[in-house]
Design a protein around this motif. Structure first.
Motif, PDB file in Angstrom:
ATOM      1  N   ASP A 196       0.769  -1.235   0.230  1.00 53.04           N
ATOM      2  CA  ASP A 196      -0.397  -0.205   0.228  1.00 53.04           C
ATOM      3  C   ASP A 196       0.852   1.379  -0.269  1.00 53.04           C
ATOM      4  OD1 ASP A 196      -2.468  -1.281   0.660  1.00 53.04           O
ATOM      5  OD2 ASP A 196      -1.600  -1.737   2.285  1.00 53.04           O
ATOM      6  N   TYR A 197       1.762   1.098   0.352  1.00 58.14           N
ATOM      7  CA  TYR A 197       3.011   2.142   0.547  1.00 58.14           C
ATOM      8  C   TYR A 197       4.358   2.185   0.407  1.00 58.14           C
ATOM      9  CZ  TYR A 197       2.559   7.727   1.481  1.00 58.14           C
ATOM     10  OH  TYR A 197       2.079   8.604   1.243  1.00 58.14           O
ATOM     11  N   VAL A 198       5.604   2.801  -0.127  1.00 57.75           N
ATOM     12  CA  VAL A 198       7.050   2.263  -0.442  1.00 57.75           C
ATOM     13  C   VAL A 198       7.473   3.531   0.976  1.00 57.75           C
ATOM     14  CG1 VAL A 198       8.766   1.904  -1.587  1.00 57.75           C
ATOM     15  CG2 VAL A 198       6.652   0.808  -1.886  1.00 57.75           C
ATOM     16  N   GLY A 199       8.333   3.320   1.552  1.00 58.83           N
ATOM     17  CA  GLY A 199       9.026   4.287   2.364  1.00 58.83           C
ATOM     18  C   GLY A 199      10.123   4.082   2.160  1.00 58.83           C
ATOM     19  N   ILE A 200      10.729   5.534   0.931  1.00 58.18           N
ATOM     20  CA  ILE A 200      12.214   5.500   0.914  1.00 58.18           C
ATOM     21  C   ILE A 200      13.261   5.715   2.190  1.00 58.18           C
ATOM     22  CG2 ILE A 200      13.724   5.840  -0.522  1.00 58.18           C
ATOM     23  CD1 ILE A 200      11.288   6.475  -2.612  1.00 58.18           C
ATOM     24  N   LEU A 201      14.612   5.003   2.781  1.00 57.71           N
ATOM     25  CA  LEU A 201      15.455   5.410   3.315  1.00 57.71           C
ATOM     26  C   LEU A 201      16.695   5.247   2.719  1.00 57.71           C
ATOM     27  CD1 LEU A 201      12.944   4.462   5.376  1.00 57.71           C
ATOM     28  CD2 LEU A 201      14.917   4.344   7.055  1.00 57.71           C
ATOM     29  N   THR A 202      17.194   6.653   2.940  1.00 56.71           N
ATOM     30  CA  THR A 202      18.859   6.363   2.263  1.00 56.71           C
ATOM     31  C   THR A 202      20.008   6.119   3.770  1.00 56.71           C
ATOM     32  OG1 THR A 202      18.410   8.266   1.021  1.00 56.71           O
ATOM     33  CG2 THR A 202      20.777   7.777   1.800  1.00 56.71           C
ATOM     34  N   ILE A 203      20.610   5.066   3.141  1.00 52.88           N
ATOM     35  CA  ILE A 203      21.647   4.508   4.469  1.00 52.88           C
ATOM     36  C   ILE A 203      22.703   5.896   5.073  1.00 52.88           C
ATOM     37  CG2 ILE A 203      23.754   4.264   2.738  1.00 52.88           C
ATOM     38  CD1 ILE A 203      22.517   1.389   5.703  1.00 52.88           C
ATOM     39  N   ILE A 204      22.464   5.645   5.976  1.00 43.76           N
ATOM     40  CA  ILE A 204      23.097   6.062   7.451  1.00 43.76           C
ATOM     41  C   ILE A 204      24.152   4.746   7.588  1.00 43.76           C
ATOM     42  CG2 ILE A 204      23.416   8.008   9.315  1.00 43.76           C
ATOM     43  CD1 ILE A 204      20.751   9.047   7.670  1.00 43.76           C
ATOM     44  N   VAL A 205      24.956   5.639   8.151  1.00 40.91           N
ATOM     45  CA  VAL A 205      26.342   4.329   8.590  1.00 40.91           C
ATOM     46  C   VAL A 205      26.947   4.984  10.108  1.00 40.91           C
ATOM     47  CG1 VAL A 205      28.643   3.762   8.697  1.00 40.91           C
ATOM     48  CG2 VAL A 205      27.232   3.595   6.684  1.00 40.91           C
ATOM     49  N   GLN A 206      25.920   3.832  11.164  1.00 44.27           N
ATOM     50  CA  GLN A 206      25.882   4.336  12.302  1.00 44.27           C
ATOM     51  C   GLN A 206      27.303   3.509  13.184  1.00 44.27           C
ATOM     52  OE1 GLN A 206      24.195   6.226  14.082  1.00 44.27           O
ATOM     53  NE2 GLN A 206      23.473   7.286  12.041  1.00 44.27           N
ATOM     54  N   GLU A 210      28.135  -2.896  11.665  1.00 40.33           N
ATOM     55  CA  GLU A 210      29.012  -4.246  11.448  1.00 40.33           C
ATOM     56  C   GLU A 210      29.101  -3.166   9.838  1.00 40.33           C
ATOM     57  OE1 GLU A 210      29.787  -8.665   8.839  1.00 40.33           O
ATOM     58  OE2 GLU A 210      28.348  -8.336  10.575  1.00 40.33           O
ATOM     59  N   LEU A 211      28.253  -2.218   9.788  1.00 40.35           N
ATOM     60  CA  LEU A 211      28.489  -1.403   8.356  1.00 40.35           C
ATOM     61  C   LEU A 211      29.583  -1.004   8.967  1.00 40.35           C
ATOM     62  CD1 LEU A 211      28.085  -1.422   5.396  1.00 40.35           C
ATOM     63  CD2 LEU A 211      25.581   0.353   5.986  1.00 40.35           C
ATOM     64  N   TYR A 212      29.673  -0.359   9.634  1.00 39.25           N
ATOM     65  CA  TYR A 212      30.612   1.262  10.316  1.00 39.25           C
ATOM     66  C   TYR A 212      31.609   0.503  10.560  1.00 39.25           C
ATOM     67  CZ  TYR A 212      32.588   4.382  13.309  1.00 39.25           C
ATOM     68  OH  TYR A 212      33.632   5.351  13.768  1.00 39.25           O
ATOM     69  N   GLU A 213      31.800  -1.161  10.228  1.00 38.17           N
ATOM     70  CA  GLU A 213      33.508  -1.424  10.154  1.00 38.17           C
ATOM     71  C   GLU A 213      33.884  -1.590   9.396  1.00 38.17           C
ATOM     72  OE1 GLU A 213      35.054  -1.607  13.051  1.00 38.17           O
ATOM     73  OE2 GLU A 213      33.441  -1.274  13.948  1.00 38.17           O
ATOM     74  N   LYS A 214      33.015  -2.203   8.025  1.00 35.47           N
ATOM     75  CA  LYS A 214      33.104  -2.645   6.751  1.00 35.47           C
ATOM     76  C   LYS A 214      33.613  -1.004   6.469  1.00 35.47           C
ATOM     77  CE  LYS A 214      30.953  -4.917   3.890  1.00 35.47           C
ATOM     78  NZ  LYS A 214      29.966  -5.435   3.142  1.00 35.47           N
ATOM     79  N   THR A 215      32.964   0.501   6.870  1.00 34.57           N
ATOM     80  CA  THR A 215      33.787   1.300   6.249  1.00 34.57           C
ATOM     81  C   THR A 215      34.650   1.747   6.458  1.00 34.57           C
ATOM     82  OG1 THR A 215      31.401   2.144   5.949  1.00 34.57           O
ATOM     83  CG2 THR A 215      32.715   3.881   6.072  1.00 34.57           C
ATOM     84  N   GLN A 216      34.730   1.721   8.277  1.00 36.49           N
ATOM     85  CA  GLN A 216      36.139   1.579   7.992  1.00 36.49           C
ATOM     86  C   GLN A 216      37.630   0.907   7.833  1.00 36.49           C
ATOM     87  OE1 GLN A 216      35.200   4.898  10.096  1.00 36.49           O
ATOM     88  NE2 GLN A 216      37.058   4.262  11.600  1.00 36.49           N
ATOM     89  N   ARG A 217      37.431  -0.028   7.090  1.00 40.15           N
ATOM     90  CA  ARG A 217      38.301  -1.066   7.083  1.00 40.15           C
ATOM     91  C   ARG A 217      38.164  -0.179   5.059  1.00 40.15           C
ATOM     92  NH1 ARG A 217      35.729  -4.971   9.522  1.00 40.15           N
ATOM     93  NH2 ARG A 217      34.582  -5.992   8.093  1.00 40.15           N
ATOM     94  N   GLY A 218      38.099   0.609   4.980  1.00 39.94           N
ATOM     95  CA  GLY A 218      37.838   0.875   3.577  1.00 39.94           C
ATOM     96  C   GLY A 218      36.600   0.168   2.361  1.00 39.94           C
ATOM     97  N   GLU A 219      36.329  -0.662   3.284  1.00 37.14           N
ATOM     98  CA  GLU A 219      34.848  -1.667   2.245  1.00 37.14           C
ATOM     99  C   GLU A 219      34.512  -2.002   1.969  1.00 37.14           C
ATOM    100  OE1 GLU A 219      35.328  -5.352   4.532  1.00 37.14           O
ATOM    101  OE2 GLU A 219      37.161  -5.632   5.336  1.00 37.14           O
ATOM    102  N   PHE A 220      33.758  -0.235   2.519  1.00 35.27           N
ATOM    103  CA  PHE A 220      32.013   0.107   1.765  1.00 35.27           C
ATOM    104  C   PHE A 220      32.697   1.684   1.840  1.00 35.27           C
ATOM    105  CE2 PHE A 220      27.781   2.504   2.365  1.00 35.27           C
ATOM    106  CZ  PHE A 220      27.626   1.369   2.349  1.00 35.27           C
TER     107      PHE A 220
END
Length: 292
Positions: A196-206, A210-220
């Motif tokens: 009925d509804y699609v809500g769009i979000l944008t990734i924010i690395v917190q 685990e995604l933050y750790e990947k960012t710190q390692r230069g993998e994301f």
């Protein structure tokens, strides 16, 4: 009201009375999510929940909207959820809406008959985090289900007559060519689910994820605002939904859009193109994290 830890609800549910039925998230493994890392998942005692409803009645009087927290209250036994719904509607004569976060796994753990029973007793809307329609990305973010299971879950909610609000997250593929697969496949999974509804979000690395750790390692690498807008445009272009609301009003986004498909599709695409081409950059906003 009695709450344990930080409380989250959909951004659009900001004025709802939040009733905490479970603590934390039953899955709690998504690589991007920071919300329930400080909690051990458990279901609250039913008598405590019913006591909270009475406390809310004394404090608020009548309320019109209630959201069942935490991350996946649909994991509760159906009979207990029915009891909660009955108490809510008895306590608040003006109540018109009860919503809940629901994972694909918790939905699929319920039969269609069980979901129809919840709808009968007043569960109006379920919020399902689809995030992506790309199999590889779903695996990478540890979503715990595949695309087929996600479609089955969303379709079961719709078949039960419960409104379905799905969220998708732009930027999950980072600054890679995979972003275009993410956008196109996310459009396709929405076309199959027919929410009925699609809500769009944008990734924010917190921090703490685990995604933050990947960012710190230069993998994301987090995409730029313009790359996010190009993802959004590609995704919307691929949607063939009918009578479905679509919104990017969540504060994680760099642009706030709100319309209905298919009527508003051309307007959405034209607005995004104007911004991407640099002709209407005044529409861009600073991104900030709030509640998801």
């Amino acid at each position: 009201m009695r709450y344990e830890g930080n409380i989250y609800s959909p951004h659009i549910a900001g004025d709802d009375y939040i009733l905490q039925c479970t603590i934390g998230c039953s899955h709690n493994q998504c690589t991007f999510c920071y919300m329930y890392k400080d909690k051990q998942y458990r279901v609250r005692e039913l008598n405590e929940i019913l006591e909270d409803i009475e406390l809310a009645k004394e404090y608020y009087g009548d309320v019109k909207k209630v959201f069942l927290a935490d991350g996946d209250a649909l994991t509760m036994p159906t009979k207990d959820l029915v009891t909660i719904l009955k108490h809510l509607y008895a306590a608040f004569p003006g109540l018109t809406y009860v919503g809940v976060y629901a994972s694909a796994a918790s939905i699929l753990s319920k039969t269609l008959s069980e979901l129809k029973e919840l709808q009968k007793y007043g569960l109006v809307e379920a919020h399902l985090g689809v995030e992506s329609g790309d199999e590889e990305i779903l695996r990478d973010i540890h979503k715990g289900v595949n695309c087929e299971e996600m479609v089955q879950a969303g379709s079961r909610v719709r078949q039960a007559g419960i409104n379905l609000f799905v969220t998708v997250i732009l930027g999950l593929a980072g600054r890679t060519p995979k972003a275009w697969d993410h956008a196109k496949n996310t459009a396709q999974i929405c076309n199959k689910i027919l929410p009925d509804y699609v809500g769009i979000l944008t990734i924010i690395v917190q921090p703490g994820t685990e995604l933050y750790e990947k960012t710190q390692r230069g993998e994301f690498e987090v995409p730029t605002d313009m790359e996010i807008l190009e993802e959004m445009r590609l995704m919307i272009r691929g949607m063939t939904l009918t009578n479905t609301g679509i919104t990017s009003i969540h504060p994680s986004n760099c642009i706030y859009l709100d319309n209905v498909l298919p009527e508003g599709k051309d307007e959405l695409l034209q607005t995004l193109t104007r911004v991407i081409d640099g002709k209407d950059i005044a529409l861009l906003r600073s991104r900030a994290i709030d509640r998801v």
